[in-house]
Design an enzyme around this catalytic site. Structure first.
Site, short mmCIF file in Angstrom:
data_model
loop_
_atom_site.label_atom_id
_atom_site.label_comp_id
_atom_site.label_asym_id
_atom_site.label_seq_id
_atom_site.Cartn_x
_atom_site.Cartn_y
_atom_site.Cartn_z
N PHE A 1 -5.65 6.55 3.98
CA PHE A 1 -5.26 5.18 3.62
C PHE A 1 -5.70 4.80 2.21
CE2 PHE A 1 -5.82 4.85 8.29
CZ PHE A 1 -4.63 4.26 8.64
N SER B 1 5.27 3.57 2.41
CA SER B 1 5.69 2.17 2.48
C SER B 1 7.20 2.07 2.40
CB SER B 1 5.06 1.44 1.29
OG SER B 1 5.71 0.22 1.05
N TYR C 1 3.18 0.67 -8.27
CA TYR C 1 2.71 0.89 -6.89
C TYR C 1 3.75 1.68 -6.10
CZ TYR C 1 2.08 0.00 -1.95
OH TYR C 1 1.99 0.17 -0.59
N LYS D 1 3.81 5.70 -4.30
CA LYS D 1 4.13 6.07 -2.92
C LYS D 1 5.23 7.15 -2.90
CE LYS D 1 1.03 3.73 -1.02
NZ LYS D 1 -0.09 4.43 -0.37
#
Ligand code: UDP
Length: 341
Positions: free
Chosen positions: A84, A128, A153, A157
């Protein structure tokens, strides 16, 4: 316990991480947590212990520290990693891209080098729905094209998934599951664990909670989108359902042989910002003040998940509804006040 499963959870004191640690421990898994406390507080460890009745083994450092990671793999027989630990704010990533590429990409590579060195074969990655950008077709399924990222961001991912895919193709032992989270909300049903506001809340539910508490209007970022009421639509999922998806994914990993598999983790239902505000009003039985502002840069118009693959292959389904999401979120606000005031 003999032959107890040992799982390393990076970022295990974060919002989704801490809920996953609770679910894993309650299933008898031995959990090792590494968290640098950059977006958490040590009190979360006590909260986990209060819920579970036991404490995970905890190490406070950033996974960029390879020597410390190596020492942990030396000390524990780690079977799987649930990763995570990552920065998660879209706005901040635009302002500080290198901070995001360093932590979310470089440190992932660091972790993977150690994982491969110790021949650890099972890895779960927090991805995500941001990887789908502004999709042309709804709901999105796992074959929906990954698009140009809308922020650094989002780029981290997409890169993270690519790096993991390449590792799976090059390493006969490794299997990876990427869980593509939709919008996690709510808190543990005990009210003892949730998303830390750390000063200013960053996401819709805590923002609504605080606005109600302080008798301020909720600011809605745009009502001229092509949606039922003009406000953006998201697939909100209860954090405990999300945590349980990791438990199911770990079981699935046992049966994967050198494979990479991505899963959408949502409810399959889209709700607009106004619908969320309306649900709060019904649950609290009072009107919720709100004001319309202009659109927020980088916001997608609408997205919700096709969850068929997760339901079929992980034998997992979101169970909590909007009421549980709102009530648990409000309960956690009270706990936060007691813990940190
Ligand atoms: N939103 C809003 N007002 C706020 C915070 C969020 O209208 O004060 C909207 C935002 O535009 C988005 C939705 O609520 O459509 C969810 O936002 P959040 O930041 O929680 O998650 P995101 O989908 O951006 O990751």
């Amino acid at each position: 316990m003999e032959n107890q499963e040992v799982v390393l959870v990076t970022g295990g004191l974060g919002y989704i991480g801490s809920h996953t640690v609770v679910e894993l421990m309650q299933k008898g898994v031995e959990v090792i947590v590494v968290d640098d406390l950059s977006n958490s507080k040590i009190e979360i460890l006590d909260q986990i212990e209060k819920i579970v009745g036991d404490r995970p083994t905890f190490y406070a450092f950033n996974i960029g520290d390879k020597d410390k990671l190596t020492a942990i793999f030396d000390a524990h027989k780690i079977q799987s990693v649930v990763h995570f630990a990552a920065h998660l704010l879209v706005d901040e990533s635009v302002e500080k891209p290198l901070k995001y590429y360093r932590n979310n990409v470089s440190n992932l590579i660091n972790l993977l080098e150690v994982v491969q060195f110790f021949n650890c074969k099972e890895f779960i990655f927090s991805s995500s729905c941001t990887v789908y950008g502004e999709p042309n077709q709804l709901p999105v399924n796992e074959s929906t094209p990954i698009t140009t990222p809308k922020s650094p961001y989002g780029a981290t991912k997409i890169m993270g998934e690519q790096i993991l895919k390449d590792c799976v193709y090059s390493n006969a032992g490794l299997s990876v599951i990427a869980l593509r989270y939709f919008n996690p909300v709510g808190a543990h049903k005990s009210g003892m664990l949730g998303e830390l506001s750390q000063g200013t809340p960053k996401h819709l539910f805590p923002i609504i909670n605080h606005s109600i508490e302080e008798d301020r209007p909720v600011l809605i970022f745009g009502d001229n989108y092509d949606t039922l009421d003009g406000t953006p639509v998201r697939d909100y999922i209860h954090v405990t359902d999300l945590a349980l998806a990791h438990v199911s994914a770990l079981s699935k990993l046992r049966n994967l042989k050198n494979q990479y598999r991505a899963y959408n983790i949502g409810t399959g239902k889209g709700l607009s910002v106004k619908e969320i505000i309306q649900a709060y009003a019904e649950i609290l039985n009072k009107p919720i003040k709100h004001e319309i502002l202009s659109r927020r840069t980088g916001d997608a118009e609408k997205i919700w998940a096709d969850v068929e693959r997760a339901e079929k292959e992980l034998n997992w389904k979101a169970k909590n509804g909007l009421k549980e999401m709102i009530l648990s979120s409000l309960k956690w606000e009270e706990t936060q006040k007691d813990l940190f005031s």
